[in-house]
Design a protein around this motif. Structure first.
Motif, mmCIF file in Angstrom:
data_model
loop_
_atom_site.group_PDB
_atom_site.id
_atom_site.type_symbol
_atom_site.label_atom_id
_atom_site.label_comp_id
_atom_site.label_asym_id
_atom_site.label_seq_id
_atom_site.Cartn_x
_atom_site.Cartn_y
_atom_site.Cartn_z
ATOM 1 N N GLY A 121 19.474 -0.982 -7.655
ATOM 2 C CA GLY A 121 20.168 0.278 -7.394
ATOM 3 C C GLY A 121 19.968 0.781 -5.977
ATOM 4 O O GLY A 121 20.710 1.639 -5.516
ATOM 5 N N THR A 122 18.952 0.245 -5.255
ATOM 6 C CA THR A 122 18.671 0.711 -3.904
ATOM 7 C C THR A 122 19.287 -0.193 -2.839
ATOM 8 O O THR A 122 19.066 0.016 -1.655
ATOM 9 C CB THR A 122 17.155 0.769 -3.674
ATOM 10 N N GLN A 123 20.053 -1.202 -3.248
ATOM 11 C CA GLN A 123 20.585 -2.163 -2.285
ATOM 12 C C GLN A 123 21.707 -1.540 -1.460
ATOM 13 O O GLN A 123 22.641 -0.944 -1.997
ATOM 14 C CB GLN A 123 21.100 -3.411 -3.002
ATOM 15 N N GLU A 124 21.615 -1.669 -0.134
ATOM 16 C CA GLU A 124 22.609 -1.133 0.785
ATOM 17 C C GLU A 124 23.351 -2.275 1.456
ATOM 18 O O GLU A 124 22.952 -3.440 1.383
ATOM 19 C CB GLU A 124 21.929 -0.258 1.846
ATOM 20 N N SER A 125 24.443 -1.932 2.132
ATOM 21 C CA SER A 125 25.201 -2.923 2.867
ATOM 22 C C SER A 125 24.350 -3.503 3.991
ATOM 23 O O SER A 125 23.717 -2.761 4.750
ATOM 24 C CB SER A 125 26.469 -2.284 3.454
ATOM 25 N N GLY A 126 24.317 -4.816 4.097
ATOM 26 C CA GLY A 126 23.506 -5.487 5.102
ATOM 27 C C GLY A 126 22.112 -5.835 4.636
ATOM 28 O O GLY A 126 21.364 -6.495 5.360
ATOM 29 N N ILE A 127 21.726 -5.386 3.434
ATOM 30 C CA ILE A 127 20.400 -5.635 2.891
ATOM 31 C C ILE A 127 20.511 -6.642 1.748
ATOM 32 O O ILE A 127 21.415 -6.576 0.929
ATOM 33 C CB ILE A 127 19.756 -4.336 2.376
ATOM 34 N N PHE A 128 19.586 -7.601 1.697
ATOM 35 C CA PHE A 128 19.485 -8.486 0.539
ATOM 36 C C PHE A 128 18.014 -8.634 0.175
ATOM 37 O O PHE A 128 17.125 -8.146 0.890
ATOM 38 C CB PHE A 128 20.131 -9.840 0.826
ATOM 39 N N PHE A 129 17.744 -9.263 -0.952
ATOM 40 C CA PHE A 129 16.374 -9.483 -1.411
ATOM 41 C C PHE A 129 16.149 -10.974 -1.586
ATOM 42 O O PHE A 129 17.051 -11.704 -2.004
ATOM 43 C CB PHE A 129 16.120 -8.769 -2.747
ATOM 44 N N VAL A 130 14.948 -11.432 -1.263
ATOM 45 C CA VAL A 130 14.612 -12.824 -1.533
ATOM 46 C C VAL A 130 14.609 -13.025 -3.046
ATOM 47 O O VAL A 130 14.504 -12.073 -3.822
ATOM 48 C CB VAL A 130 13.249 -13.200 -0.914
ATOM 49 N N ASP A 131 14.717 -14.279 -3.476
ATOM 50 C CA ASP A 131 14.959 -14.578 -4.890
ATOM 51 C C ASP A 131 13.871 -14.010 -5.806
ATOM 52 O O ASP A 131 14.169 -13.515 -6.900
ATOM 53 C CB ASP A 131 15.067 -16.090 -5.079
ATOM 54 N N ALA A 132 12.620 -14.062 -5.389
ATOM 55 C CA ALA A 132 11.537 -13.569 -6.235
ATOM 56 C C ALA A 132 11.629 -12.073 -6.475
ATOM 57 O O ALA A 132 11.128 -11.564 -7.486
ATOM 58 C CB ALA A 132 10.182 -13.911 -5.604
ATOM 59 N N GLU A 133 12.272 -11.347 -5.559
ATOM 60 C CA GLU A 133 12.374 -9.900 -5.672
ATOM 61 C C GLU A 133 13.706 -9.445 -6.253
ATOM 62 O O GLU A 133 13.930 -8.238 -6.384
ATOM 63 C CB GLU A 133 12.156 -9.265 -4.299
ATOM 64 N N ARG A 134 14.574 -10.401 -6.601
ATOM 65 C CA ARG A 134 15.837 -10.036 -7.249
ATOM 66 C C ARG A 134 15.648 -9.757 -8.725
ATOM 67 O O ARG A 134 16.450 -9.048 -9.338
ATOM 68 C CB ARG A 134 16.869 -11.139 -7.038
ATOM 69 N N VAL A 135 14.622 -10.318 -9.337
ATOM 70 C CA VAL A 135 14.272 -9.981 -10.714
ATOM 71 C C VAL A 135 13.241 -8.847 -10.658
ATOM 72 O O VAL A 135 12.634 -8.599 -9.616
ATOM 73 C CB VAL A 135 13.718 -11.206 -11.466
ATOM 74 N N PRO A 136 13.010 -8.125 -11.747
ATOM 75 C CA PRO A 136 12.110 -6.967 -11.697
ATOM 76 C C PRO A 136 10.713 -7.321 -11.216
ATOM 77 O O PRO A 136 10.100 -8.290 -11.665
ATOM 78 C CB PRO A 136 12.101 -6.472 -13.147
ATOM 79 N N CYS A 137 10.208 -6.521 -10.275
ATOM 80 C CA CYS A 137 8.844 -6.660 -9.771
ATOM 81 C C CYS A 137 7.896 -5.807 -10.605
ATOM 82 O O CYS A 137 8.326 -5.026 -11.465
ATOM 83 C CB CYS A 137 8.783 -6.248 -8.303
ATOM 84 N N THR A 138 6.630 -5.937 -10.308
ATOM 85 C CA THR A 138 5.615 -5.259 -11.104
ATOM 86 C C THR A 138 5.795 -3.747 -11.108
ATOM 87 O O THR A 138 5.572 -3.082 -12.126
ATOM 88 C CB THR A 138 4.215 -5.621 -10.574
ATOM 89 N N TYR A 139 6.206 -3.170 -9.982
ATOM 90 C CA TYR A 139 6.299 -1.710 -9.865
ATOM 91 C C TYR A 139 7.703 -1.184 -10.121
ATOM 92 O O TYR A 139 7.993 -0.019 -9.859
ATOM 93 C CB TYR A 139 5.845 -1.270 -8.471
ATOM 94 N N ASP A 140 8.624 -2.024 -10.646
ATOM 95 C CA ASP A 140 10.011 -1.614 -10.862
ATOM 96 C C ASP A 140 10.199 -0.927 -12.212
ATOM 97 O O ASP A 140 9.509 -1.238 -13.197
ATOM 98 C CB ASP A 140 10.945 -2.828 -10.807
ATOM 99 N N ASP A 141 11.175 -0.032 -12.254
ATOM 100 C CA ASP A 141 11.703 0.496 -13.516
ATOM 101 C C ASP A 141 12.925 -0.326 -13.882
ATOM 102 O O ASP A 141 13.780 -0.605 -13.028
ATOM 103 C CB ASP A 141 12.088 1.971 -13.360
#
Length: 459
Positions: A121-141
């Protein structure tokens, strides 16, 4: 307050507490075309069939007239307001060309570890996440559709999945006890399955410099899910010497800037700086950036990944050097202690063209050499036949002059032999003597103009 209003309020609270969240994308809705084997929703007169041995919850939003339907042995249909089923009788929709039975695809195909199935939900234009961070991380809701149907496979990672909270079917779970009770219920078993374990209760990230995602040990399973449609193999990078960031499954063309920092570094502020100050410049329009904290050699650092989304042009390397200069100039203000850069090489297409040019040049040089050798051979043969050129065998060579000392053949004189006898020269205005080699005058000599005056004086 409606459902949408509650979701927006919840997202605002997440933003205030610096919490990140991941949204589950796929569903098991009756009205989603991708859930059917012909990639279309059922038409009037269709015969539909669900997998008999699969548990599934299916949301139905519209009314459907079908000829017949085979239901699963264990499942549920959730009818939205105004939704219904009726028999089509002999009527059918000619635009759909009904014929073969329409099959509902396997609902167990959706894995928690597949990065394709999540959205940030926080992804902006020009921003991407590496594959490990595309799935929920430990501190994610984690958010699942409140008014939709879904089914998620947990596992088969080696460790339980830890997240901050899970919101599903109108409930938010922040304690393991409550979540375990829900997963064990029939409502939970219709939506979650598999050998993995899901746990909640992790704290939100309160560090301004960011937090490590925590999916490093699960990365092999994440990559297996991500690359399954490609046969388990990464696509070939379109550049020489590609780079692979930490947390990424495959090589990519671009650059990686690694930053060490002090406690004053702010990850969100630095990410906003990249977007506003650098990525908006025309020469960097084709780039995307990922900024996150990673663990390397028992120490944390900030990893800035610059991705070339189109054909490699070298813009990522240029931006990488610009970020190094920015770190030197503004490091004390931004909280950056040091910065290093790694970048991929030139595009493979350009390299192939260069190799072809080199091959063509080498072939031309080889042909020219063969032609030259042929011309030289022809000239030598003509000289030999005209009598101007003679050669003898080694045994027919004239004997060397008796007593002729072996020496060094000087191109200036016929023969010159240096005897290793020491002599000295005394300068008129100095008592210093310099040892030189005595030259045998029987075979010529070399007169140094520096000593010409002294030689005449002695004479």
């Amino acid at each position: 307050m409606g459902a949408l209003g509650r979701v927006l309020l919840w997202l605002q609270l997440c933003a205030l507490t610096r919490a990140a969240y991941k949204l589950w994308v796929p569903n098991t809705s009756f009205n989603t075309a991708s859930n059917w084997n012909q990639n279309r929703t059922p038409c009037a007169g269709d015969a539909v069939q669900f997998p008999a041995d699969k548990m599934v919850s299916v949301l139905v939003r519209d009314s459907h007239a079908i000829s017949d339907m085979l239901l699963p042995l264990n499942g549920e249909f959730v009818l939205a307001s105004g939704a219904a089923f009726s028999s089509a009788g002999g009527d059918s929709d000619p635009a759909c060309h009904p014929g073969a039975r329409l099959l509902f695809r396997n609902p167990d195909r959706f894995s928690w570890l597949d990065p394709h199935l999540w959205s940030s939900g926080t992804q902006e234009s020009g921003i991407f996440f590496v594959d490990a961070e595309r799935v929920p991380c430990t501190y994610d809701d984690v958010l699942f559709p409140r008014d939709g149907s879904f089914r998620v496979a947990l596992g088969p990672g080696p460790n339980p999945v830890h997240v901050r909270s899970v919101s599903a079917v109108g409930q938010t779970f922040t304690r393991d006890e409550d979540l375990a009770a829900f997963l064990a219920s029939r409502e939970g078993r219709l939506r979650f399955h598999g050998s993995g374990t899901l746990r909640v209760g992790s704290q939100a990230c309160t560090d301004a410099s960011g937090c490590v995602c925590g999916n490093a040990e699960t990365l092999p399973w994440i990559c297996a899910s991500l690359l399954q449609p490609l046969g388990g193999r990464c696509p070939e990078a379109t550049c020489q010497d590609p780079v692979r960031p930490q947390g990424q499954c495959c090589d990519l063309c671009g650059a990686i800037v690694s930053l060490t920092h002090d406690p004053t570094f702010d990850l969100e502020r630095y990410r906003a700086r990249l977007l506003d100050l650098f990525l908006k410049q025309p020469q960097y329009q084709g780039l995307q950036v990922a900024v996150s904290k990673v663990l390397r050699d028992a120490h944390t650092e900030i990893q800035v990944v610059l991705l070339e989304t189109g054909p490699a042009t070298g813009a990522a390397g240029q931006l990488g050097h610009a970020l190094l200069q920015d770190a030197v100039a503004q490091g004390s203000v931004l909280g950056i202690v040091s910065a290093t850069l790694r970048q991929s090489g030139k595009p493979t297409a350009a390299n192939s063209a260069l190799d072809q040019n080199r091959s063509g040049a080498g072939l031309a040089a080889g042909v020219a050499a063969v032609v030259l050798l042929a011309l030289v051979g022809t000239v030598l043969l003509l000289l030999y036949r005209s009598g101007r050129l003679r050669w003898r065998r080694h045994g027919d060579a004239e004997p060397a002059s008796a007593g002729l000392p072996l020496g060094f053949r000087n191109p200036i004189f016929d023969v010159m032999v240096f005897k290793q006898q020491q002599a000295s020269v005394e300068f008129p205005d100095s008592t210093q003597k310099v040892d030189i080699l005595d030259i045998d005058t029987n075979f010529g000599c070399f007169v140094n103009p520096l000593f010409a005056g002294e030689a005449e004086a002695e004479a």
